[in-house]
Design a protein around this motif. Structure first.
Motif, PDB file in Angstrom:
ATOM      1  N   LEU A 145       0.798  -1.229   0.000  1.00  0.00           N
ATOM      2  CA  LEU A 145       0.000   0.000   0.000  1.00  0.00           C
ATOM      3  C   LEU A 145       0.831   1.280   0.000  1.00  0.00           C
ATOM      4  CD1 LEU A 145      -2.978  -0.938   2.372  1.00  0.00           C
ATOM      5  CD2 LEU A 145      -3.010  -0.748  -0.109  1.00  0.00           C
ATOM      6  N   PRO A 146       1.901   1.393   0.801  1.00  0.00           N
ATOM      7  CA  PRO A 146       2.649   2.664   0.805  1.00  0.00           C
ATOM      8  C   PRO A 146       3.182   3.070  -0.569  1.00  0.00           C
ATOM      9  CG  PRO A 146       3.247   1.357   2.705  1.00  0.00           C
ATOM     10  CD  PRO A 146       2.407   0.470   1.833  1.00  0.00           C
ATOM     11  N   ASP A 147       3.504   2.102  -1.411  1.00  0.00           N
ATOM     12  CA  ASP A 147       4.003   2.428  -2.748  1.00  0.00           C
ATOM     13  C   ASP A 147       2.914   2.959  -3.669  1.00  0.00           C
ATOM     14  OD1 ASP A 147       6.532   1.566  -2.003  1.00  0.00           O
ATOM     15  OD2 ASP A 147       6.190  -0.486  -2.721  1.00  0.00           O
ATOM     16  N   HIS A 148       1.682   2.845  -3.260  1.00  0.00           N
ATOM     17  CA  HIS A 148       0.553   3.275  -4.101  1.00  0.00           C
ATOM     18  C   HIS A 148      -0.303   4.313  -3.383  1.00  0.00           C
ATOM     19  CE1 HIS A 148       1.180   0.022  -7.103  1.00  0.00           C
ATOM     20  NE2 HIS A 148       1.667  -0.618  -6.049  1.00  0.00           N
ATOM     21  N   ALA A 149       0.264   4.969  -2.370  1.00  0.00           N
ATOM     22  CA  ALA A 149      -0.511   5.926  -1.576  1.00  0.00           C
ATOM     23  C   ALA A 149      -1.090   7.047  -2.431  1.00  0.00           C
ATOM     24  CB  ALA A 149       0.363   6.501  -0.467  1.00  0.00           C
ATOM     25  N   GLN A 150      -0.305   7.550  -3.401  1.00  0.00           N
ATOM     26  CA  GLN A 150      -0.792   8.649  -4.228  1.00  0.00           C
ATOM     27  C   GLN A 150      -1.956   8.209  -5.107  1.00  0.00           C
ATOM     28  OE1 GLN A 150       2.278  10.665  -6.395  1.00  0.00           O
ATOM     29  NE2 GLN A 150       0.895  12.156  -7.318  1.00  0.00           N
ATOM     30  N   GLN A 151      -1.846   7.027  -5.724  1.00  0.00           N
ATOM     31  CA  GLN A 151      -2.931   6.517  -6.558  1.00  0.00           C
ATOM     32  C   GLN A 151      -4.209   6.299  -5.753  1.00  0.00           C
ATOM     33  OE1 GLN A 151      -0.255   3.227  -7.961  1.00  0.00           O
ATOM     34  NE2 GLN A 151      -1.415   3.512  -9.863  1.00  0.00           N
ATOM     35  N   LEU A 152      -4.038   5.938  -4.481  1.00  0.00           N
ATOM     36  CA  LEU A 152      -5.178   5.659  -3.616  1.00  0.00           C
ATOM     37  C   LEU A 152      -5.666   6.904  -2.875  1.00  0.00           C
ATOM     38  CD1 LEU A 152      -3.827   2.309  -2.170  1.00  0.00           C
ATOM     39  CD2 LEU A 152      -5.805   2.543  -3.696  1.00  0.00           C
ATOM     40  N   ASP A 153      -5.032   8.034  -3.168  1.00  0.00           N
ATOM     41  CA  ASP A 153      -5.383   9.301  -2.513  1.00  0.00           C
ATOM     42  C   ASP A 153      -5.263   9.202  -0.999  1.00  0.00           C
ATOM     43  OD1 ASP A 153      -6.110  11.982  -2.565  1.00  0.00           O
ATOM     44  OD2 ASP A 153      -8.260  11.541  -2.385  1.00  0.00           O
ATOM     45  N   GLY A 154      -4.381   8.315  -0.548  1.00  0.00           N
ATOM     46  CA  GLY A 154      -4.142   8.171   0.883  1.00  0.00           C
ATOM     47  C   GLY A 154      -5.337   7.692   1.678  1.00  0.00           C
ATOM     48  N   LYS A 155      -6.255   6.950   1.030  1.00  0.00           N
ATOM     49  CA  LYS A 155      -7.488   6.536   1.714  1.00  0.00           C
ATOM     50  C   LYS A 155      -7.696   5.028   1.668  1.00  0.00           C
ATOM     51  CE  LYS A 155      -9.901  10.869   0.651  1.00  0.00           C
ATOM     52  NZ  LYS A 155     -11.032  11.470  -0.091  1.00  0.00           N
ATOM     53  N   ILE A 156      -8.051   4.475   2.801  1.00  0.00           N
ATOM     54  CA  ILE A 156      -8.594   3.124   2.895  1.00  0.00           C
ATOM     55  C   ILE A 156     -10.084   3.308   3.151  1.00  0.00           C
ATOM     56  CG2 ILE A 156      -8.608   0.944   4.171  1.00  0.00           C
ATOM     57  CD1 ILE A 156      -5.700   1.617   5.021  1.00  0.00           C
ATOM     58  N   ILE A 157     -10.922   2.790   2.279  1.00  0.00           N
ATOM     59  CA  ILE A 157     -12.366   3.014   2.391  1.00  0.00           C
ATOM     60  C   ILE A 157     -12.973   1.943   3.291  1.00  0.00           C
ATOM     61  CG2 ILE A 157     -14.526   3.336   1.144  1.00  0.00           C
ATOM     62  CD1 ILE A 157     -12.322   5.408   0.540  1.00  0.00           C
ATOM     63  N   GLY A 158     -13.518   2.393   4.417  1.00  0.00           N
ATOM     64  CA  GLY A 158     -14.043   1.468   5.410  1.00  0.00           C
ATOM     65  C   GLY A 158     -15.556   1.475   5.494  1.00  0.00           C
ATOM     66  N   ILE A 159     -16.056   0.858   6.587  1.00  0.00           N
ATOM     67  CA  ILE A 159     -17.504   0.722   6.779  1.00  0.00           C
ATOM     68  C   ILE A 159     -17.916   1.520   8.023  1.00  0.00           C
ATOM     69  CG2 ILE A 159     -17.709  -1.417   5.494  1.00  0.00           C
ATOM     70  CD1 ILE A 159     -17.632  -2.937   8.185  1.00  0.00           C
ATOM     71  N   GLU A 160     -18.782   0.969   8.855  1.00  0.00           N
ATOM     72  CA  GLU A 160     -19.292   1.675  10.024  1.00  0.00           C
ATOM     73  C   GLU A 160     -18.182   1.923  11.053  1.00  0.00           C
ATOM     74  OE1 GLU A 160     -22.697  -0.128   7.964  1.00  0.00           O
ATOM     75  OE2 GLU A 160     -20.732  -0.875   8.560  1.00  0.00           O
ATOM     76  N   PRO A 161     -18.182   3.095  11.705  1.00  0.00           N
ATOM     77  CA  PRO A 161     -17.138   3.407  12.688  1.00  0.00           C
ATOM     78  C   PRO A 161     -17.056   2.406  13.836  1.00  0.00           C
ATOM     79  CG  PRO A 161     -18.335   5.392  12.094  1.00  0.00           C
ATOM     80  CD  PRO A 161     -19.079   4.240  11.466  1.00  0.00           C
ATOM     81  N   GLY A 162     -18.199   1.823  14.234  1.00  0.00           N
ATOM     82  CA  GLY A 162     -18.207   0.907  15.366  1.00  0.00           C
ATOM     83  C   GLY A 162     -17.983  -0.546  15.024  1.00  0.00           C
ATOM     84  N   ALA A 163     -17.707  -0.848  13.768  1.00  0.00           N
ATOM     85  CA  ALA A 163     -17.518  -2.235  13.346  1.00  0.00           C
ATOM     86  C   ALA A 163     -16.203  -2.801  13.872  1.00  0.00           C
ATOM     87  CB  ALA A 163     -17.545  -2.323  11.824  1.00  0.00           C
ATOM     88  N   GLY A 164     -16.188  -4.105  14.152  1.00  0.00           N
ATOM     89  CA  GLY A 164     -14.959  -4.759  14.572  1.00  0.00           C
ATOM     90  C   GLY A 164     -13.878  -4.669  13.518  1.00  0.00           C
ATOM     91  N   LEU A 165     -14.271  -4.716  12.256  1.00  0.00           N
ATOM     92  CA  LEU A 165     -13.325  -4.587  11.147  1.00  0.00           C
ATOM     93  C   LEU A 165     -12.672  -3.212  11.152  1.00  0.00           C
ATOM     94  CD1 LEU A 165     -11.999  -5.421   8.493  1.00  0.00           C
ATOM     95  CD2 LEU A 165     -14.181  -5.006   7.328  1.00  0.00           C
ATOM     96  N   THR A 166     -13.441  -2.183  11.484  1.00  0.00           N
ATOM     97  CA  THR A 166     -12.890  -0.827  11.582  1.00  0.00           C
ATOM     98  C   THR A 166     -11.860  -0.748  12.701  1.00  0.00           C
ATOM     99  OG1 THR A 166     -14.953   0.119  10.751  1.00  0.00           O
ATOM    100  CG2 THR A 166     -13.486   1.597  11.954  1.00  0.00           C
ATOM    101  N   LYS A 167     -12.183  -1.324  13.835  1.00  0.00           N
ATOM    102  CA  LYS A 167     -11.264  -1.334  14.974  1.00  0.00           C
ATOM    103  C   LYS A 167      -9.975  -2.071  14.629  1.00  0.00           C
ATOM    104  CE  LYS A 167     -11.023  -3.032  19.769  1.00  0.00           C
ATOM    105  NZ  LYS A 167     -10.642  -1.777  20.453  1.00  0.00           N
ATOM    106  N   ALA A 168     -10.103  -3.243  13.967  1.00  0.00           N
ATOM    107  CA  ALA A 168      -8.916  -4.026  13.602  1.00  0.00           C
ATOM    108  C   ALA A 168      -8.035  -3.271  12.612  1.00  0.00           C
ATOM    109  CB  ALA A 168      -9.347  -5.369  13.013  1.00  0.00           C
ATOM    110  N   THR A 169      -8.669  -2.567  11.675  1.00  0.00           N
ATOM    111  CA  THR A 169      -7.902  -1.811  10.683  1.00  0.00           C
ATOM    112  C   THR A 169      -7.160  -0.651  11.347  1.00  0.00           C
ATOM    113  OG1 THR A 169      -9.543  -2.380   8.989  1.00  0.00           O
ATOM    114  CG2 THR A 169      -8.026  -0.584   8.486  1.00  0.00           C
ATOM    115  N   LYS A 170      -7.855   0.070  12.217  1.00  0.00           N
ATOM    116  CA  LYS A 170      -7.244   1.217  12.900  1.00  0.00           C
ATOM    117  C   LYS A 170      -6.134   0.798  13.859  1.00  0.00           C
ATOM    118  CE  LYS A 170     -10.971   4.666  13.022  1.00  0.00           C
ATOM    119  NZ  LYS A 170     -11.913   5.382  13.928  1.00  0.00           N
TER     120      LYS A 170
END
Length: 307
Positions: A145-170
């Motif tokens: 991912l760091p090698d493609h940060a510019q192409q990705l506009d520095g964003k990981i697109i997630g789901i609900e703030p309270g989701a377990g997946l959100t917590k694991a990603t953060k």
């Protein structure tokens, strides 16, 4: 049981007492709710689930069908976040969460509320959190991912703030892979994430999203999982039916029926696809009937319908 009496009294006096971001509520049966063919109701079971998380949506309607046929009344309570759902389950404001991730993804919620929650059984044993990119992307690993940060506009697109997946990603993925300086996790909703994914893949643009398996979007969109060599998203886990404490004592026949539901990859995939895609909103009962006809071996327990 004081907790159970409290819930029934609250429900009888004012629906507003359930205000934990509970959304629309209502019977989702086919007009025959609770009769199972005309017999006396064995009680009312309230099913709490998050509609945008389609594993829970699909299994909620499966359980509604089976429990109604067994003579129970089923009330459907929709919520928007995992935290309020676990709170409602622990307090007895809802009786069941029909598709929980308690082993890894929701472990923090179980640590907080587990003493007031009953595990009725696991129905699927191969669930996994992922980060995913389009099939045409050059990225193969989260480490890319760091090698493609510019192409990705520095964003990981997630789901609900309270989701377990959100917590694991953060708390795990971003620090483990050193993504903090180049990326932000953008949270909104599952629907919002899917809209961004569709927009990007239609335009053949780069995007990275938080996803999970099983989930119908993995086959509906041209995506693949990124490898996770550091294991930041954890191991595969089982999906469970959870009840409020004392559920199996109060609804013993229902608990036996629910515990006997075991789905493999093919059975689960076809259930979610029928409910979400093939039949869609408003036709869940038809989807469940069609799925049961095609998957009679999914149940270890035999339903004896009330006459």
């Amino acid at each position: 049981m004081n907790k159970r009496l409290s819930r029934k009294a609250l429900a009888a006096t004012a629906a507003s007492t359930l205000a934990l971001t509970l959304a629309a509520c209502g019977d989702s049966g086919d007009g025959d709710s609770g009769s199972g063919g005309g017999g006396e109701s064995k009680g009312t079971i309230t099913m709490g689930f998050i509609p945008s998380w389609t594993d829970g949506l699909s299994t909620a309607y499966l359980l509604e069908d089976q429990l109604t046929k067994a003579g129970y009344e089923v009330e459907m309570q929709t919520l928007t976040e995992a935290g309020p759902l676990y709170t409602a389950l622990a307090k007895g404001d809802v009786d069941m969460y029909p598709s929980a991730w308690p082993e890894v993804t929701h472990a923090a919620y179980m640590e907080e509320y587990g003493e007031d929650i009953e595990d009725i059984g696991a129905y699927y044993d191969n669930a996994k959190l992922t980060l995913a990119v389009p099939e045409y992307s050059e990225m193969q690993s989260i480490a890319d991912l760091p090698d493609h940060a510019q192409q990705l506009d520095g964003k990981i697109i997630g789901i609900e703030p309270g989701a377990g997946l959100t917590k694991a990603t953060k708390e795990s993925v971003i620090p483990e892979y050193g993504l903090g300086q180049d990326f932000e996790l953008v949270t909104s909703s599952t629907t919002g994430m899917l809209a961004e994914l569709k927009k990007a893949t239609d335009a053949k643009e780069e995007i990275v999203v938080t996803l999970w398996r099983p989930f119908w979007a993995n086959s509906a969109f041209p995506v693949r999982d990124l490898k996770d060599p550091k294991g930041a998203l954890g191991e595969s886990e089982a999906l469970h039916f959870l009840g409020t404490k004392g559920f199996s004592d109060e609804y013993s026949e229902a608990a036996d029926l629910i515990e006997g539901i075991k789905l493999d990859d093919e059975e689960y995939g076809s259930l979610e696809d029928m409910v979400v895609n093939e039949y869609g909103e408003g036709k869940e009962a038809e989807a469940i009937d069609a799925w049961i006809e095609e998957n009679p071996e999914a149940f270890e327990t035999e339903l004896t319908e009330e006459q």
